[in-house]
Design an enzyme around this catalytic site. Structure first.
Site, PDB file in Angstrom:
ATOM      1  N   ASP A 179     -22.774  -9.632  26.518  1.00 61.57           N
ATOM      2  CA  ASP A 179     -21.626  -8.969  25.288  1.00 61.57           C
ATOM      3  C   ASP A 179     -22.192  -7.717  25.080  1.00 61.57           C
ATOM      4  O   ASP A 179     -21.249  -6.723  25.171  1.00 61.57           O
ATOM      5  CB  ASP A 179     -21.732  -9.956  24.011  1.00 61.57           C
ATOM      6  CG  ASP A 179     -20.993 -11.414  24.532  1.00 61.57           C
ATOM      7  OD1 ASP A 179     -20.555 -11.596  25.546  1.00 61.57           O
ATOM      8  OD2 ASP A 179     -21.049 -12.383  23.691  1.00 61.57           O
ATOM      9  N   GLU A 229     -25.887 -14.515  26.914  1.00 60.55           N
ATOM     10  CA  GLU A 229     -24.801 -14.627  26.259  1.00 60.55           C
ATOM     11  C   GLU A 229     -24.740 -13.104  25.446  1.00 60.55           C
ATOM     12  O   GLU A 229     -24.035 -12.322  25.655  1.00 60.55           O
ATOM     13  CB  GLU A 229     -24.059 -15.481  25.509  1.00 60.55           C
ATOM     14  CG  GLU A 229     -22.882 -15.364  25.067  1.00 60.55           C
ATOM     15  CD  GLU A 229     -21.872 -15.223  26.089  1.00 60.55           C
ATOM     16  OE1 GLU A 229     -21.318 -13.910  26.101  1.00 60.55           O
ATOM     17  OE2 GLU A 229     -21.580 -15.941  26.683  1.00 60.55           O
ATOM     18  N   SER A 236     -17.007 -15.191  29.644  1.00 61.84           N
ATOM     19  CA  SER A 236     -17.879 -14.587  28.627  1.00 61.84           C
ATOM     20  C   SER A 236     -17.840 -12.996  28.812  1.00 61.84           C
ATOM     21  O   SER A 236     -17.919 -12.415  27.934  1.00 61.84           O
ATOM     22  CB  SER A 236     -19.363 -15.079  28.521  1.00 61.84           C
ATOM     23  OG  SER A 236     -19.296 -16.135  27.573  1.00 61.84           O
TER      24      SER A 236
END
Length: 536
Positions: free
Chosen positions: A258, A254, A454
């Site tokens: 990002d 994650e 995400s």
């Protein structure tokens, strides 16, 4: 439940145990704990609803500075003093107080904190793991009833999950049923017509992370291969959180997704990662830290973590929403992933559930699509739905009412929820999310393809950073514009095929992909101009 005499229930503090959880022992009364006590804002503007943010071009808006926000919405000194006195009466220490962020952090033994807030703490075992928890509401003395807006930290269950999915046979990964070509973030930016000649210079993107970390060597290798500058990523630790990389199948996926997506589409922007524990307390404290950050001053915040609304206390929902309201007043755009488990959001009750914090009326909720390219253009784009556990979130909030900017929409009600009251519809926008057409990233020395909503939140965050570089004022709270003067003008790629379970795509807005995926240059052009005059 009624509060004992001379005490009152903290509104929205009711907790239940996790499914199949059982209490195995009381928490030792001398175990040291810290809690965040949230306070009411002292002089909030008369209207903090979404209707207070008009359908105006950013140049016509007036944003507050963080100093002005603290003066208007900070906690009153007498309220801080009242909580400080309460702490002293119960043998608790004030670790820090921040009137601008409306909180006081208290520390002390578990027994004293349990007495202070009228609860019992136990160690629980559940399929999700062990956690310190409580059930029922919290209470405070009646004199604090209107002052204390929430108490967070007594219960430390994992609150959110990262909305990403890895393509391929890696441990814990989702295996895409039919894998297609993957994309680098710059390639997707071209397909989505991100405005040329902009790199986000002068902007700061804040990323909220609830675990994991990044390795500088991976960033160097990844961005060197893309022939882009290697980003200098700053970190802010909240509630003991820090950059702690583990494995590619953990939260590192994650964090790296990002960073790499946001920095690849806005390579001139500064990135700041706010690391916090994955608890309600840590998550909320990280969001308010980013919103009120006087040093880094992010103009965009990207959040790729969330969970079904029914797993949050109503007090937490409202406190996050208040933080997002503050962001809107400052001109900060908050991009939130809409979830990766279809319309049910992973809840095994057969009912539709919206994911939070994307369901906040002040969030730009980002849904997911599956995209294929035809040369330098989009070949097709449909709702991301690869089957159970791998589909875009979206739906209708069960907590937040229909905001003013959605009043003219015909919001759907799922077949399983015919008795449901109308609520805020999500998502607002979308972007490529299917792992089958995922993002090429590097995590812990591995080259992976990752999808999930995400990825869509930092993609939109990077796009907004480009907008902000060009515009006279930040784009800020986009929702009133998206549903108002920008709607129906072909500024987004309308997704009209597919479902996420209970909801189907259709022309215009829908509860799978919102208004659609970005046409970046067209959106920027429209934001830079005053909205057309609407007929009387």
């Amino acid at each position: 439940m009624q509060a004992p005499q001379n005490r009152t229930i903290v509104r929205g503090s009711e907790r239940t145990a996790l499914p199949q959880a059982r209490a195995v022992r009381p928490i030792a009364p001398d175990e040291p704990l810290e809690v965040t006590v949230r306070l009411r804002p002292q002089g909030a503007p008369a209207d903090l609803s979404p209707s207070a943010f008009a359908d105006q071009a950013p140049a016509a808006r007036t944003y507050l500075t963080r100093t002005e926000l603290a003066a208007q919405m900070g906690a009153a000194p007498q309220d801080v003093a009242a909580v400080t006195a309460f702490a002293a009466a119960h043998g608790l220490a004030v670790v820090r107080a921040d009137a601008a962020q409306c909180y006081v952090v208290l520390a002390g033994p578990a027994g004293a904190l349990s007495t202070a807030f009228g609860t019992e703490l136990h160690q629980y075992e559940s399929p999700a793991g062990r956690y310190r928890g409580r059930t029922g509401p919290l209470t405070v003395p009646k004199a604090l009833g209107d002052i204390v807006a929430g108490v967070f930290g007594l219960d430390d269950r994992p609150q959110a999950r990262a909305h990403f999915q890895v393509r391929g046979p890696a441990a814990g990964a989702v295996v895409a049923r039919v894998a297609g070509p993957s994309f680098t973030p710059p390639a997707l930016a071209k397909l989505y017509n991100f405005p040329a000649g902009l790199d986000g210079h002068g902007q700061c993107i804040g990323l909220i992370e609830l675990g994991g970390g990044f390795r500088p060597d991976d960033l160097t290798a990844y961005f060197t291969r893309l022939k882009l500058p290697v980003p200098a990523v700053a970190t802010v630790g909240v509630d003991g959180g820090s950059n702690q990389p583990t494995t590619a199948q953990g939260a590192d996926g994650e964090v790296m997704l990002d960073i790499e997506v946001a920095a690849a589409v806005a390579p001139g922007a500064r990135l700041v990662v706010y690391f916090a524990p994955n608890t309600t307390q840590g998550f909320l404290d990280a969001v308010t830290a980013a919103v009120h950050d006087q040093v880094n001053q992010p103009t965009v915040i990207s959040i790729s973590w969330g969970g079904p609304e029914n797993t949050w206390t109503t007090g937490a929902l409202d406190q996050f929403n208040q933080a997002f309201q503050a962001a809107a007043l400052l001109g900060i755009t908050v991009c939130c992933a809409a979830g990766d488990n279809g319309s049910g959001d992973g809840v095994a009750d057969g009912q539709p559930h919206a994911d939070f914090p994307a369901s906040s009326p002040f969030a730009l909720a980002c849904g997911g699509t599956r995209l294929t390219a035809a040369g330098a253009k989009i070949g097709s784009e449909v709702v991301w739905n690869a089957g159970p556990g791998s589909a875009t979130g979206g739906g209708i909030s069960a907590h937040f009412p229909v905001p003013a900017y959605q009043k003219t929409l015909k919001l759907p009600i799922a077949a399983q929820a015919k008795a449901a009251q109308p609520g805020r519809g999500l998502p607002d926008v979308a972007g490529n999310a299917d792992p089958a057409s995922g993002y090429e990233v590097r995590v812990d020395g591995q080259d992976l393809v990752i999808g999930g909503t995400s990825a869509v939140a930092p993609l939109w965050a990077g796009l907004v950073a480009l907008f902000n570089q060009k515009l006279a004022k930040p784009a800020g709270f986009l929702n009133p514009l998206l549903y108002g003067s920008l709607a129906g003008r072909g500024l987004l790629h309308d997704i009209t095929s597919g479902t996420n379970g209970a909801y189907a795509a259709r022309a215009g807005w829908d509860a799978c992909t919102g208004w659609g995926s970005p046409n970046g240059a067209a959106l920027l052009g429209a934001l830079a101009a005053a909205p057309p005059t609407k007929p009387a």
